[in-house]
Design a protein around this motif. Sequence first.
Motif, PDB file in Angstrom:
ATOM      1  N   GLY A   1     -75.051  -6.850 -35.932  1.00  0.00           N
ATOM      2  CA  GLY A   1     -75.521  -7.719 -36.997  1.00  0.00           C
ATOM      3  C   GLY A   1     -75.820  -9.132 -36.558  1.00  0.00           C
ATOM      4  O   GLY A   1     -76.519  -9.867 -37.270  1.00  0.00           O
ATOM      5  N   LEU A   2     -75.308  -9.532 -35.388  1.00  0.00           N
ATOM      6  CA  LEU A   2     -75.649 -10.872 -34.894  1.00  0.00           C
ATOM      7  C   LEU A   2     -77.141 -11.009 -34.648  1.00  0.00           C
ATOM      8  O   LEU A   2     -77.683 -12.120 -34.683  1.00  0.00           O
ATOM      9  CB  LEU A   2     -74.874 -11.166 -33.608  1.00  0.00           C
ATOM     10  CG  LEU A   2     -73.354 -11.327 -33.766  1.00  0.00           C
ATOM     11  CD1 LEU A   2     -72.693 -11.465 -32.405  1.00  0.00           C
ATOM     12  CD2 LEU A   2     -73.024 -12.528 -34.646  1.00  0.00           C
ATOM     13  N   ALA A   3     -77.823  -9.885 -34.452  1.00  0.00           N
ATOM     14  CA  ALA A   3     -79.274  -9.920 -34.244  1.00  0.00           C
ATOM     15  C   ALA A   3     -80.027 -10.305 -35.505  1.00  0.00           C
ATOM     16  O   ALA A   3     -81.228 -10.603 -35.432  1.00  0.00           O
ATOM     17  CB  ALA A   3     -79.767  -8.564 -33.744  1.00  0.00           C
ATOM     18  N   ALA A   4     -79.359 -10.319 -36.665  1.00  0.00           N
ATOM     19  CA  ALA A   4     -80.025 -10.802 -37.884  1.00  0.00           C
ATOM     20  C   ALA A   4     -80.517 -12.227 -37.689  1.00  0.00           C
ATOM     21  O   ALA A   4     -81.554 -12.624 -38.242  1.00  0.00           O
ATOM     22  CB  ALA A   4     -79.064 -10.721 -39.071  1.00  0.00           C
ATOM     23  N   ALA A   5     -79.781 -13.009 -36.890  1.00  0.00           N
ATOM     24  CA  ALA A   5     -80.206 -14.386 -36.626  1.00  0.00           C
ATOM     25  C   ALA A   5     -81.530 -14.436 -35.884  1.00  0.00           C
ATOM     26  O   ALA A   5     -82.275 -15.415 -36.007  1.00  0.00           O
ATOM     27  CB  ALA A   5     -79.123 -15.124 -35.839  1.00  0.00           C
ATOM     28  N   ASP A   6     -81.872 -13.385 -35.110  1.00  0.00           N
ATOM     29  CA  ASP A   6     -83.171 -13.351 -34.439  1.00  0.00           C
ATOM     30  C   ASP A   6     -84.301 -13.350 -35.464  1.00  0.00           C
ATOM     31  O   ASP A   6     -85.305 -14.056 -35.308  1.00  0.00           O
ATOM     32  CB  ASP A   6     -83.292 -12.106 -33.555  1.00  0.00           C
ATOM     33  CG  ASP A   6     -82.376 -12.138 -32.347  1.00  0.00           C
ATOM     34  OD1 ASP A   6     -81.901 -13.237 -31.987  1.00  0.00           O
ATOM     35  OD2 ASP A   6     -82.138 -11.065 -31.761  1.00  0.00           O
ATOM     36  N   GLY A   7     -84.146 -12.538 -36.506  1.00  0.00           N
ATOM     37  CA  GLY A   7     -85.166 -12.489 -37.545  1.00  0.00           C
ATOM     38  C   GLY A   7     -85.286 -13.799 -38.293  1.00  0.00           C
ATOM     39  O   GLY A   7     -86.389 -14.229 -38.650  1.00  0.00           O
ATOM     40  N   VAL A   8     -84.145 -14.452 -38.529  1.00  0.00           N
ATOM     41  CA  VAL A   8     -84.165 -15.747 -39.206  1.00  0.00           C
ATOM     42  C   VAL A   8     -84.823 -16.790 -38.317  1.00  0.00           C
ATOM     43  O   VAL A   8     -85.633 -17.603 -38.785  1.00  0.00           O
ATOM     44  CB  VAL A   8     -82.735 -16.163 -39.597  1.00  0.00           C
ATOM     45  CG1 VAL A   8     -82.731 -17.538 -40.250  1.00  0.00           C
ATOM     46  CG2 VAL A   8     -82.120 -15.133 -40.538  1.00  0.00           C
ATOM     47  N   MET A   9     -84.487 -16.776 -37.030  1.00  0.00           N
ATOM     48  CA  MET A   9     -85.122 -17.719 -36.095  1.00  0.00           C
ATOM     49  C   MET A   9     -86.638 -17.542 -36.074  1.00  0.00           C
ATOM     50  O   MET A   9     -87.391 -18.523 -36.079  1.00  0.00           O
ATOM     51  CB  MET A   9     -84.572 -17.518 -34.684  1.00  0.00           C
ATOM     52  CG  MET A   9     -83.190 -18.087 -34.446  1.00  0.00           C
ATOM     53  SD  MET A   9     -82.739 -17.992 -32.695  1.00  0.00           S
ATOM     54  CE  MET A   9     -83.855 -19.217 -31.994  1.00  0.00           C
ATOM     55  N   ALA A  10     -87.104 -16.294 -36.057  1.00  0.00           N
ATOM     56  CA  ALA A  10     -88.541 -16.041 -36.018  1.00  0.00           C
ATOM     57  C   ALA A  10     -89.219 -16.592 -37.270  1.00  0.00           C
ATOM     58  O   ALA A  10     -90.298 -17.202 -37.194  1.00  0.00           O
ATOM     59  CB  ALA A  10     -88.809 -14.545 -35.876  1.00  0.00           C
ATOM     60  N   ALA A  11     -88.587 -16.391 -38.430  1.00  0.00           N
ATOM     61  CA  ALA A  11     -89.165 -16.890 -39.678  1.00  0.00           C
ATOM     62  C   ALA A  11     -89.181 -18.418 -39.699  1.00  0.00           C
ATOM     63  O   ALA A  11     -90.162 -19.039 -40.134  1.00  0.00           O
ATOM     64  CB  ALA A  11     -88.379 -16.346 -40.862  1.00  0.00           C
ATOM     65  N   LEU A  12     -88.104 -19.032 -39.231  1.00  0.00           N
ATOM     66  CA  LEU A  12     -88.055 -20.491 -39.172  1.00  0.00           C
ATOM     67  C   LEU A  12     -89.099 -21.040 -38.205  1.00  0.00           C
ATOM     68  O   LEU A  12     -89.750 -22.059 -38.476  1.00  0.00           O
ATOM     69  CB  LEU A  12     -86.658 -20.942 -38.749  1.00  0.00           C
ATOM     70  CG  LEU A  12     -85.556 -20.824 -39.806  1.00  0.00           C
ATOM     71  CD1 LEU A  12     -84.185 -20.844 -39.156  1.00  0.00           C
ATOM     72  CD2 LEU A  12     -85.678 -21.950 -40.825  1.00  0.00           C
ATOM     73  N   HIS A  13     -89.266 -20.370 -37.082  1.00  0.00           N
ATOM     74  CA  HIS A  13     -90.265 -20.806 -36.098  1.00  0.00           C
ATOM     75  C   HIS A  13     -91.657 -20.748 -36.702  1.00  0.00           C
ATOM     76  O   HIS A  13     -92.474 -21.671 -36.525  1.00  0.00           O
ATOM     77  CB  HIS A  13     -90.182 -19.933 -34.849  1.00  0.00           C
ATOM     78  CG  HIS A  13     -91.077 -20.378 -33.743  1.00  0.00           C
ATOM     79  ND1 HIS A  13     -92.338 -19.850 -33.554  1.00  0.00           N
ATOM     80  CD2 HIS A  13     -90.906 -21.304 -32.765  1.00  0.00           C
ATOM     81  CE1 HIS A  13     -92.900 -20.426 -32.513  1.00  0.00           C
ATOM     82  NE2 HIS A  13     -92.056 -21.307 -32.008  1.00  0.00           N
ATOM     83  N   ASP A  14     -91.930 -19.676 -37.438  1.00  0.00           N
ATOM     84  CA  ASP A  14     -93.232 -19.557 -38.092  1.00  0.00           C
ATOM     85  C   ASP A  14     -93.449 -20.684 -39.101  1.00  0.00           C
ATOM     86  O   ASP A  14     -94.591 -21.099 -39.342  1.00  0.00           O
ATOM     87  CB  ASP A  14     -93.344 -18.215 -38.809  1.00  0.00           C
ATOM     88  CG  ASP A  14     -93.487 -17.052 -37.848  1.00  0.00           C
ATOM     89  OD1 ASP A  14     -93.722 -17.289 -36.647  1.00  0.00           O
ATOM     90  OD2 ASP A  14     -93.348 -15.893 -38.291  1.00  0.00           O
ATOM     91  N   ALA A  15     -92.328 -21.164 -39.688  1.00  0.00           N
ATOM     92  CA  ALA A  15     -92.410 -22.237 -40.676  1.00  0.00           C
ATOM     93  C   ALA A  15     -92.404 -23.625 -40.038  1.00  0.00           C
ATOM     94  O   ALA A  15     -92.410 -24.633 -40.749  1.00  0.00           O
ATOM     95  CB  ALA A  15     -91.247 -22.112 -41.664  1.00  0.00           C
ATOM     96  N   GLY A  16     -92.371 -23.690 -38.709  1.00  0.00           N
ATOM     97  CA  GLY A  16     -92.374 -24.973 -38.022  1.00  0.00           C
ATOM     98  C   GLY A  16     -91.039 -25.679 -38.020  1.00  0.00           C
ATOM     99  O   GLY A  16     -90.975 -26.890 -37.767  1.00  0.00           O
ATOM    100  N   ARG A  17     -89.963 -24.928 -38.275  1.00  0.00           N
ATOM    101  CA  ARG A  17     -88.625 -25.518 -38.312  1.00  0.00           C
ATOM    102  C   ARG A  17     -87.949 -25.373 -36.957  1.00  0.00           C
ATOM    103  O   ARG A  17     -88.231 -24.460 -36.186  1.00  0.00           O
ATOM    104  CB  ARG A  17     -87.765 -24.809 -39.376  1.00  0.00           C
ATOM    105  CG  ARG A  17     -88.229 -24.982 -40.809  1.00  0.00           C
ATOM    106  CD  ARG A  17     -87.748 -26.278 -41.420  1.00  0.00           C
ATOM    107  NE  ARG A  17     -86.293 -26.388 -41.411  1.00  0.00           N
ATOM    108  CZ  ARG A  17     -85.507 -25.948 -42.419  1.00  0.00           C
ATOM    109  NH1 ARG A  17     -86.045 -25.378 -43.488  1.00  0.00           N
ATOM    110  NH2 ARG A  17     -84.198 -26.125 -42.356  1.00  0.00           N
ATOM    111  N   GLY A  18     -87.010 -26.272 -36.651  1.00  0.00           N
ATOM    112  CA  GLY A  18     -86.221 -26.136 -35.446  1.00  0.00           C
ATOM    113  C   GLY A  18     -85.916 -27.465 -34.790  1.00  0.00           C
ATOM    114  O   GLY A  18     -86.486 -28.507 -35.130  1.00  0.00           O
ATOM    115  N   PHE A  19     -84.979 -27.434 -33.855  1.00  0.00           N
ATOM    116  CA  PHE A  19     -84.559 -28.603 -33.090  1.00  0.00           C
ATOM    117  C   PHE A  19     -85.672 -28.961 -32.109  1.00  0.00           C
ATOM    118  O   PHE A  19     -86.092 -28.143 -31.291  1.00  0.00           O
ATOM    119  CB  PHE A  19     -83.261 -28.275 -32.353  1.00  0.00           C
ATOM    120  CG  PHE A  19     -82.702 -29.401 -31.530  1.00  0.00           C
ATOM    121  CD1 PHE A  19     -82.339 -30.599 -32.115  1.00  0.00           C
ATOM    122  CD2 PHE A  19     -82.533 -29.248 -30.162  1.00  0.00           C
ATOM    123  CE1 PHE A  19     -81.812 -31.637 -31.358  1.00  0.00           C
ATOM    124  CE2 PHE A  19     -81.999 -30.266 -29.394  1.00  0.00           C
ATOM    125  CZ  PHE A  19     -81.642 -31.467 -29.998  1.00  0.00           C
ATOM    126  N   ALA A  20     -86.181 -30.183 -32.214  1.00  0.00           N
ATOM    127  CA  ALA A  20     -87.321 -30.600 -31.391  1.00  0.00           C
ATOM    128  C   ALA A  20     -86.879 -30.962 -29.981  1.00  0.00           C
ATOM    129  O   ALA A  20     -85.971 -31.772 -29.788  1.00  0.00           O
ATOM    130  CB  ALA A  20     -88.021 -31.789 -32.039  1.00  0.00           C
TER     131      ALA A  20
END
Length: 336
Positions: A80-99
């Motif tokens: 289930g820790l891989a659920a964070a991979d899907g969240v990261m991908a969605a956030l990346h698509d939204a332009g979110r993340g630590f610059a």
Amino acid sequence: MHLTPGPRNLITDVAGLRVGNAEDARLKSGTTVLTGAAPLTCGVAVQGGAPGTRETDLLDPDKIAPGVDALVLSGGSAFGLAAADGVMAALHDAGRGFAVLSARVPIVPAAILFDLLNGGEKGWRDNPYPALGRAAWESAGENFALGTAGAGTGAQTGQVKGGLGSASFVLPSGASVGALVAVNATGCALTPSGRHFWAAPFEVGAEFGGLGPDPKVGLQALPASRKAAAMAAQGNTTIGIVATDAALDKAQARRLAIAAHDGYARALVPAHAPHDGDLIFAASTGARPLDDPLTELALLGHAASVAMARAIARAVWEATPSPGDSLPTARQSLGL
């Protein structure tokens, strides 16, 4: 200090927060994601003996990452820790993340519970949790389901089904505090009689049935566990989040998470067992500065612990039956 639940009695009463659930009924498992309009200052406290986590080291006060983009609670044990991979991908698509110069890396700490032996179809070839994580993030909003939903879909306690719960408070200062929890504990949310919640003294209205405190003596005895026979003595863990709009730094957020663990002890017996990976994240939106940080942090910790106790009981109370369940729901057990 008088505490009043927020308008939804959910963690999303903290302005700017959203929660999303995704689950698979055949899998008997799911994922829950909390995110905000902007990165959240976070801390974490682990008190159980068997945690499963991702990206928790960077929440230490001495680490440079200033905030997180989402927090993930998931079933599936280590898968289930891989659920964070899907969240990261969605956030990346939204332009979110630590610059980091031209790159952006979404920061998504996660924690898991063990629900691999609850009767669901677990013979997958491809890990289903990245897709569940992305679906949970995409569904995030101010309102979300409790009980047999998200990370609580396949959860069980010592006597009855567990689930996903939430509760909130507004403090006299105007600050908001909320709790979100997936309850899959070694221990029991119901007293040895099976007729009352340990958290009953903290109930607001009849949010988990209005059953009242247990009047019987002998409450020091541990309730009998059905879970060990139905599932596995090792298959446990309660994972949660407390959040506030009070402006906290990472050290203060960790202190809030530590205080919130009192809610586990008030609502589950036993709590923090060797077979549990009990963990609480604490998140701050930073919208409301503290005038008296030490005093106000103590009050926030108290509110977070009581909200967490209520959220645990609500998780169990709101659970619903599903085909193939190995344990009854609390309402079934009570004949309701």
